[in-house]
Design an enzyme around this catalytic site. Structure first.
Site, short mmCIF file in Angstrom:
data_model
loop_
_atom_site.label_atom_id
_atom_site.label_comp_id
_atom_site.label_asym_id
_atom_site.label_seq_id
_atom_site.Cartn_x
_atom_site.Cartn_y
_atom_site.Cartn_z
CG ASP A 129 -2.16 0.69 1.19
OD1 ASP A 129 -2.20 1.64 0.23
OD2 ASP A 129 -2.82 0.68 1.92
CG ASP A 130 -0.12 4.94 0.10
OD1 ASP A 130 -1.24 4.38 -0.83
OD2 ASP A 130 -0.45 5.57 0.95
CE LYS B 104 -6.24 0.52 2.09
NZ LYS B 104 -5.39 1.62 2.50
CB SER C 104 -6.77 3.43 5.07
OG SER C 104 -6.70 3.68 3.77
CB CYS D 216 -6.54 2.98 -0.97
SG CYS D 216 -5.35 3.25 -0.33
CE LYS E 21 -2.91 7.84 -0.91
NZ LYS E 21 -2.89 6.94 0.21
CG HIS F 200 -10.00 1.41 1.51
ND1 HIS F 200 -8.78 2.23 1.29
CD2 HIS F 200 -11.01 2.15 2.09
CE1 HIS F 200 -9.27 3.32 1.72
NE2 HIS F 200 -10.62 3.30 1.87
CG ASP G 285 -2.38 0.93 -2.91
OD1 ASP G 285 -1.42 1.18 -2.66
OD2 ASP G 285 -3.40 1.38 -2.39
CG ASN G 286 -1.99 4.40 -3.84
OD1 ASN G 286 -2.99 3.90 -3.55
ND2 ASN G 286 -0.91 4.67 -3.40
CG HIS H 266 -1.91 3.87 3.84
ND1 HIS H 266 -2.09 4.73 4.85
CD2 HIS H 266 -2.76 4.39 2.80
CE1 HIS H 266 -3.00 5.64 4.47
NE2 HIS H 266 -3.33 5.38 3.38
NE ARG I 53 -6.32 -0.90 -1.20
CZ ARG I 53 -5.40 -1.52 -0.88
NH1 ARG I 53 -5.55 -2.64 -0.50
NH2 ARG I 53 -4.06 -1.00 -0.63
MG MG Z 1 -2.39 3.16 -1.27
#
Ligand code: MG
Length: 448
Positions: free
Chosen positions: A12-13, A109, A134, A52, A288, A111, A267-268, A215, A56
Site C-alpha cells: 500500500d503506497d 486491507k 486504511s 486506494c 499518490k 477498502h 496499489d498506487n 501507508h 483495489r
Molecule cells: Mg494506497
C-alpha cells in the site's frame, strides 16, 4: 495438471523507487530482488487509479473503477462512515476463480466497503483476515480536536501509537480486535498467509494478500524496527520483504513452488505529502493521488519458477490484466455481459511474445486526465495533490511526453508530434463514446 495456485501480494503506497531491485540505494529487499531475478521484473506496470479504493476495485474486477462506480469526484476513497462499497453485481477475481473450484482468501486491507454486505466473504472469498479500510482512519475525535485535524495528527511521528488509530481487525465477518495492533500487523498477515497455504496445499488456491503498509502511519515489529538505514519507512518495507521470503520458502517446503504464480505490486504511488514518512517514486514524476507516472506506475514482479521466462519486461501491463490472465490460467471463461479493461499477459509471461496492451487511461475520480498510447502519453488535465504539484489545469493543447525517452515527464513534445495527439484524441473519443459509468458508490457518507 491442476491449475496453478495464484497469489497477489499488494503493498500500500509503495513507490516505484522503493525496492532495491527498482533502484533504491538503501532499502534492502533481498527476497523481492531474488523473486525479480528468478521471474520477471515489469518496468511499465500500472494500477487502475492513483488512490486506494478505486485501485483495489480495478484489480479485483479487471475494470476501470468508473465502470463499477468505485471512483468519485466527491470522495476519492471510502471512509469509516461511507454507506456503500463494491456492488454485488461486480464479478471479482475471487468469484471468477471459484468457478474453477479455487479456495480463496483475502488477507489484509480491503477498502471496498466495510459494511457486512460489502466485505470479502460476500465477494467470493472463503476467508478474510484484515482491516476493512486504511490504517490511518478512525482517529479519536478528542485527539483530532486537540491537535487541530487529521494532518496535524498523522504528520507528527509522536502520534504514531496504535490507540490513536481505532481501526478494527476482522476475521471473516467478525471484529476480533480494536484498535488493530498495527505493531505486528505485517507479520500477522504473513503468518495467516502461510497457514492458508499449508491448509490448502492439496487443491488450487488464490490468495489476495493486501498489506496495509507502508501507508502511513508506519509500524514495524521488533524483528525489523530500527534495522534499516532508510529509517522507519525502510523498516516497514524490509518487513514486507521478509514476509515475501517466508511465503516463497513455504511454497518450496510444501512442494508448491513449481505450481504457484506469485505477483508482487503496489496499489498506487508513494504518499509524498508525508515527506520522509512517505516513499519514493524514483525517477518518475509525482506520487499518490496524481496522474503523473509516479502516481500510477508501480514496482511489479511475477514469479513462477520454470514457467515464467526470467527477465525485465518493459511492455505495458496493468493490475486490471490479472483478471484476464488468472482466468486464462484457471481455465475459466471471461464474463461476456460487461466491458472488461483486462488483457491476457500469459504470452509475455510464458512465450516471450510482444504485449497486447497499447493504451492506458489515467482517471482521477470519473474524469479522464491522461492517456498513454504506446510510447506516448498525453495529459489533458493535470492536477497536484495534498498541496503539491499545482492546481487543476486544463491542458489545451495537451502536454505530450515520450515515456520511453523521458520517463520523468520533463520535456513536452506536443508541438513536434501533432499527429500523435490527434491519434490519441481519436482513442479518447471512442473510449468516451462507449463509457457507461456506474452509479457513484463513494459519495454517500454519514448522515447524508
Ligand atoms: Mg494506497
Amino acid at each position: 495438471m491442476s491449475p496453478p495456485n495464484l497469489i497477489i501480494i499488494f503493498a500500500d503506497d509503495l513507490g516505484y523507487g522503493d525496492l532495491s531491485s527498482f533502484g533504491h540505494p538503501t532499502i534492502k529487499t533481498p527476497n523481492l530482488d531474488r523473486m525479480a531475478k528468478e521471474g520477471q521484473k515489469w518496468t511499465n506496470f500500472y494500477v487502475g487509479a492513483s488512490v486506494c479504493t478505486p485501485s483495489r476495485a480495478a484489480l479485483l474486477t479487471g475494470r476501470l473503477p468508473i465502470r463499477s462506480g468505485m471512483s468519485s469526484n466527491k470522495n476519492r476513497v471510502l471512509f469509516p462512515d461511507s454507506k456503500h462499497g463494491l456492488p454485488s453485481s461486480e464479478i471479482t477475481l475471487a468469484e471468477q476463480l471459484k468457478n474453477a473450484d479455487y479456495t480463496t482468501a483475502c488477507i489484509g486491507k480491503w477498502h471496498l466497503g466495510h459494511k457486512e454486505e460489502y466485505l470479502p466473504l460476500q465477494h467470493g472469498f472463503d476467508y478474510y483476515f484484515g482491516i476493512p479500510y486504511s490504517n490511518d482512519m478512525d482517529i479519536p475525535q478528542a485527539l483530532l480536536t486537540e491537535k487541530g485535524g487529521y494532518w496535524e495528527v498523522v504528520r507528527d511521528p509522536k502520534n504514531n501509537r496504535i490507540e490513536n488509530f481505532q481501526v478494527p481487525l476482522l476475521q471473516n465477518n467478525t471484529e476480533i480486535e480494536r484498535p488493530a495492533n498495527q505493531n505486528n500487523i505485517t507479520k500477522r498477515y504473513t503468518e495467516e498467509t502461510l497457514k492458508f497455504i499449508q491448509k490448502n496445499r492439496d487443491k488450487p488456491f488464490f490468495i489476495y494478500l493486501a498489506h496495509n503498509l507502508p501507508h502511513i502511519p508506519l509500524f514495524a515489529s521488533e524483528e525489523t524496527l530500527g534495522k534499516s538505514s532508510r529509517g522507519l519507512y525502510g523498516d516497514v518495507v524490509e518487513e514486507i520483504d521478509l514476509g515475501v521470503g517466508r511465503i516463497l520458502q513455504t511454497l518450496k517446503e510444501e512442494g508448491l513452488d513449481k505450481n504457484t504464480l506469485v505477483v508482487f505490486t503496489s496499489d498506487n504511488g508513494p504518499w509524498l505529502a508525508f515527506n520522509e514518512q512517505g516513499g519514493s517514486s524514483g525517477l518518475l514524476k509525482a506520487g499518490k493521488g496524481m496522474t503523473w507516472e509516479g502516481g500510477m506506475r508501480v514496482p511489479t514482479i511475477f514469479w513462477y519458477p520454470e514457467k515464467i521466462i526470467p527477465g525485465v519486461v518493459d511492455q505495458i501491463g496493468s493490475t486490471m490484466d490479472l483478471f484476464h490472465t488468472f482466468s486464462n490460467l484457471a481455465g475459466v471463461p471471461l464474463p461476456n455481459d460487461r466491458i472488461l479493461d483486462s488483457y491476457d499477459l500469459t504470452p509475455l509471461l510464458f512465450h516471450k511474445q510482444k504485449g497486447v496492451r497499447e493504451e492506458l487511461f489515467y482517471y482521477r475520480g470519473t474524469e479522464l486526465y491522461a492517456v498513454r498510447l504506446g510510447d506516448f502519453k498525453a495529459h489533458f488535465i493535470t492536477q497536484g495533490e495534498y498541496g503539491q504539484f499545482g492546481p487543476k489545469v486544463i491542458q489545451n493543447p495537451p502536454l505530450l511526453y515520450n515515456l520511453n525517452h523521458d520517463p520523468s515527464e520533463q520535456y513536452d513534445i506536443a508541438e513536434k508530434y501533432p499527429e500523435v495527439i490527434e491519434k490519441i484524441k481519436k482513442v479518447v473519443e471512442v473510449h468516451q463514446d462507449q463509457m457507461l459509468a456506474g452509479e457513484d458508490q463513494l459519495k454517500s457518507r454519514g448522515s447524508e
